[in-house]
Design a protein around this motif. Structure first.
Motif, PDB file in Angstrom:
ATOM      1  N   ARG A   1       0.839  -1.181   0.000  1.00 13.40           N
ATOM      2  CA  ARG A   1       0.000   0.000   0.000  1.00 13.40           C
ATOM      3  C   ARG A   1       0.883   1.244   0.000  1.00 13.40           C
ATOM      4  O   ARG A   1       1.873   1.296   0.705  1.00 13.40           O
ATOM      5  N   PRO A   2       0.499   2.229  -0.784  1.00  9.01           N
ATOM      6  CA  PRO A   2       1.286   3.470  -0.751  1.00  9.01           C
ATOM      7  C   PRO A   2       1.092   4.159   0.594  1.00  9.01           C
ATOM      8  O   PRO A   2      -0.004   4.170   1.145  1.00  9.01           O
ATOM      9  N   ARG A   3       2.150   4.666   1.122  1.00 11.54           N
ATOM     10  CA  ARG A   3       2.098   5.315   2.424  1.00 11.54           C
ATOM     11  C   ARG A   3       2.631   6.736   2.301  1.00 11.54           C
ATOM     12  O   ARG A   3       3.397   7.043   1.405  1.00 11.54           O
ATOM     13  N   LEU A   4       2.191   7.566   3.216  1.00  4.60           N
ATOM     14  CA  LEU A   4       2.770   8.907   3.286  1.00  4.60           C
ATOM     15  C   LEU A   4       4.221   8.766   3.720  1.00  4.60           C
ATOM     16  O   LEU A   4       4.552   7.888   4.518  1.00  4.60           O
ATOM     17  N   PRO A   5       5.089   9.601   3.223  1.00  2.00           N
ATOM     18  CA  PRO A   5       6.459   9.572   3.722  1.00  2.00           C
ATOM     19  C   PRO A   5       6.458   9.840   5.236  1.00  2.00           C
ATOM     20  O   PRO A   5       5.635  10.605   5.741  1.00  2.00           O
ATOM     21  N   SER A   6       7.364   9.211   5.942  1.00  2.00           N
ATOM     22  CA  SER A   6       7.369   9.336   7.400  1.00  2.00           C
ATOM     23  C   SER A   6       7.573  10.781   7.847  1.00  2.00           C
ATOM     24  O   SER A   6       7.020  11.197   8.861  1.00  2.00           O
ATOM     25  N   VAL A   7       8.327  11.549   7.081  1.00  2.00           N
ATOM     26  CA  VAL A   7       8.537  12.957   7.440  1.00  2.00           C
ATOM     27  C   VAL A   7       7.207  13.714   7.400  1.00  2.00           C
ATOM     28  O   VAL A   7       6.912  14.533   8.269  1.00  2.00           O
ATOM     29  N   VAL A   8       6.394  13.420   6.414  1.00  2.00           N
ATOM     30  CA  VAL A   8       5.094  14.082   6.298  1.00  2.00           C
ATOM     31  C   VAL A   8       4.163  13.602   7.409  1.00  2.00           C
ATOM     32  O   VAL A   8       3.498  14.413   8.068  1.00  2.00           O
ATOM     33  N   PHE A   9       4.128  12.301   7.639  1.00  2.00           N
ATOM     34  CA  PHE A   9       3.243  11.725   8.653  1.00  2.00           C
ATOM     35  C   PHE A   9       3.548  12.314  10.030  1.00  2.00           C
ATOM     36  O   PHE A   9       2.668  12.824  10.719  1.00  2.00           O
ATOM     37  N   TYR A  10       4.819  12.259  10.427  1.00  2.00           N
ATOM     38  CA  TYR A  10       5.188  12.769  11.748  1.00  2.00           C
ATOM     39  C   TYR A  10       5.193  14.290  11.789  1.00  2.00           C
ATOM     40  O   TYR A  10       4.997  14.882  12.853  1.00  2.00           O
ATOM     41  N   GLY A  11       5.398  14.934  10.657  1.00  2.00           N
ATOM     42  CA  GLY A  11       5.308  16.387  10.600  1.00  2.00           C
ATOM     43  C   GLY A  11       3.899  16.879  10.884  1.00  2.00           C
ATOM     44  O   GLY A  11       3.707  17.896  11.556  1.00  2.00           O
ATOM     45  N   ILE A  12       2.902  16.153  10.380  1.00  2.00           N
ATOM     46  CA  ILE A  12       1.508  16.511  10.654  1.00  2.00           C
ATOM     47  C   ILE A  12       1.207  16.348  12.135  1.00  2.00           C
ATOM     48  O   ILE A  12       0.550  17.194  12.745  1.00  2.00           O
ATOM     49  N   ILE A  13       1.704  15.270  12.730  1.00  2.00           N
ATOM     50  CA  ILE A  13       1.497  15.061  14.166  1.00  2.00           C
ATOM     51  C   ILE A  13       2.179  16.175  14.963  1.00  2.00           C
ATOM     52  O   ILE A  13       1.596  16.736  15.894  1.00  2.00           O
TER      53      ILE A  13
ATOM     54  N   THR B   1      -5.484  13.047  11.721  1.00  2.00           N
ATOM     55  CA  THR B   1      -5.400  13.711  10.424  1.00  2.00           C
ATOM     56  C   THR B   1      -4.414  12.998   9.508  1.00  2.00           C
ATOM     57  O   THR B   1      -4.712  12.740   8.329  1.00  2.00           O
ATOM     58  N   ALA B   2      -3.241  12.645  10.047  1.00  2.00           N
ATOM     59  CA  ALA B   2      -2.243  11.934   9.243  1.00  2.00           C
ATOM     60  C   ALA B   2      -2.760  10.566   8.813  1.00  2.00           C
ATOM     61  O   ALA B   2      -2.556  10.147   7.667  1.00  2.00           O
ATOM     62  N   ALA B   3      -3.450   9.860   9.714  1.00  2.00           N
ATOM     63  CA  ALA B   3      -3.986   8.544   9.371  1.00  2.00           C
ATOM     64  C   ALA B   3      -5.065   8.647   8.295  1.00  2.00           C
ATOM     65  O   ALA B   3      -5.111   7.826   7.364  1.00  2.00           O
ATOM     66  N   ILE B   4      -5.904   9.653   8.392  1.00  2.00           N
ATOM     67  CA  ILE B   4      -6.950   9.840   7.383  1.00  2.00           C
ATOM     68  C   ILE B   4      -6.337  10.202   6.033  1.00  2.00           C
ATOM     69  O   ILE B   4      -6.772   9.691   4.987  1.00  2.00           O
ATOM     70  N   LEU B   5      -5.329  11.067   6.034  1.00  2.00           N
ATOM     71  CA  LEU B   5      -4.666  11.416   4.772  1.00  2.00           C
ATOM     72  C   LEU B   5      -3.995  10.204   4.137  1.00  2.00           C
ATOM     73  O   LEU B   5      -4.048  10.020   2.921  1.00  2.00           O
ATOM     74  N   GLU B   6      -3.377   9.372   4.965  1.00  2.00           N
ATOM     75  CA  GLU B   6      -2.733   8.176   4.431  1.00  2.00           C
ATOM     76  C   GLU B   6      -3.772   7.208   3.866  1.00  2.00           C
ATOM     77  O   GLU B   6      -3.588   6.618   2.802  1.00  2.00           O
ATOM     78  N   ARG B   7      -4.865   7.067   4.571  1.00  2.00           N
ATOM     79  CA  ARG B   7      -5.940   6.180   4.100  1.00  2.00           C
ATOM     80  C   ARG B   7      -6.549   6.689   2.792  1.00  2.00           C
ATOM     81  O   ARG B   7      -6.828   5.897   1.890  1.00  2.00           O
ATOM     82  N   SER B   8      -6.740   7.997   2.689  1.00  2.00           N
ATOM     83  CA  SER B   8      -7.309   8.545   1.449  1.00  2.00           C
ATOM     84  C   SER B   8      -6.338   8.381   0.283  1.00  2.00           C
ATOM     85  O   SER B   8      -6.761   8.159  -0.853  1.00  2.00           O
ATOM     86  N   GLN B   9      -5.036   8.453   0.567  1.00  2.00           N
ATOM     87  CA  GLN B   9      -4.045   8.223  -0.486  1.00  2.00           C
ATOM     88  C   GLN B   9      -4.105   6.772  -0.963  1.00  2.00           C
ATOM     89  O   GLN B   9      -3.994   6.496  -2.157  1.00  2.00           O
ATOM     90  N   GLN B  10      -4.316   5.850  -0.067  1.00  2.00           N
ATOM     91  CA  GLN B  10      -4.428   4.444  -0.432  1.00  2.00           C
ATOM     92  C   GLN B  10      -5.674   4.192  -1.268  1.00  2.00           C
ATOM     93  O   GLN B  10      -5.660   3.411  -2.206  1.00  2.00           O
ATOM     94  N   ARG B  11      -6.757   4.862  -0.934  1.00  2.00           N
ATOM     95  CA  ARG B  11      -7.996   4.675  -1.697  1.00  2.00           C
ATOM     96  C   ARG B  11      -7.892   5.250  -3.102  1.00  2.00           C
ATOM     97  O   ARG B  11      -8.463   4.711  -4.033  1.00  2.00           O
ATOM     98  N   LYS B  12      -7.167   6.350  -3.247  1.00  2.00           N
ATOM     99  CA  LYS B  12      -7.012   6.961  -4.568  1.00  2.00           C
ATOM    100  C   LYS B  12      -6.259   6.052  -5.522  1.00  2.00           C
ATOM    101  O   LYS B  12      -6.497   6.049  -6.721  1.00  2.00           O
ATOM    102  N   THR B  13      -5.335   5.283  -4.983  1.00  2.00           N
ATOM    103  CA  THR B  13      -4.535   4.399  -5.853  1.00  2.00           C
ATOM    104  C   THR B  13      -5.219   3.070  -6.090  1.00  2.00           C
ATOM    105  O   THR B  13      -4.724   2.259  -6.868  1.00  2.00           O
TER     106      THR B  13
END
Length: 97
Positions: free
Chosen positions: A10-22, A81-93
């Motif tokens: 599954r495509p994931r957000l880069p860790s820098v983006v994920f933890y940056g949002i947190i 927010t980061a989890a929802i963004l990652e999930r939406s990225q997975q759904r788009k692909t």
């Protein structure tokens, strides 16, 4: 046993983006709550008192406690927010298993 060749990750957000949002949620939550605590003290409508805390000590505790509460809830909001963004990225692909 080998993984099937049709297995895709599954495509994931880069860790820098994920933890940056947190981290942004933590900083925003702490700053907002601390500012609200400061504003509460500046209004002077009610002094924070407790059963076992003198009012002069309680005034010094309002802002740090507000910041801690804001940090907690800001971090939770950032994580969700980061989890929802990652999930939406997975759904788009289309790799939603």
């Amino acid at each position: 046993m080998a993984m099937p060749s049709s297995h895709t990750t599954r495509p994931r957000l880069p860790s820098v983006v994920f933890y940056g949002i947190i981290l942004a949620g933590v900083v925003f939550g702490a700053a907002t709550a601390a500012l609200a605590g400061w504003y509460y003290l500046e209004q002077g409508n009610a002094n924070p008192v407790g059963r076992r805390i003198w009012s002069d000590v309680a005034k010094w505790l309002v802002i740090p406690i507000c910041a801690m509460i804001g940090t907690t809830f800001g971090g939770l909001i950032g994580f969700f927010t980061a989890a929802i963004l990652e999930r939406s990225q997975q759904r788009k692909t289309g790799l939603d298993h």
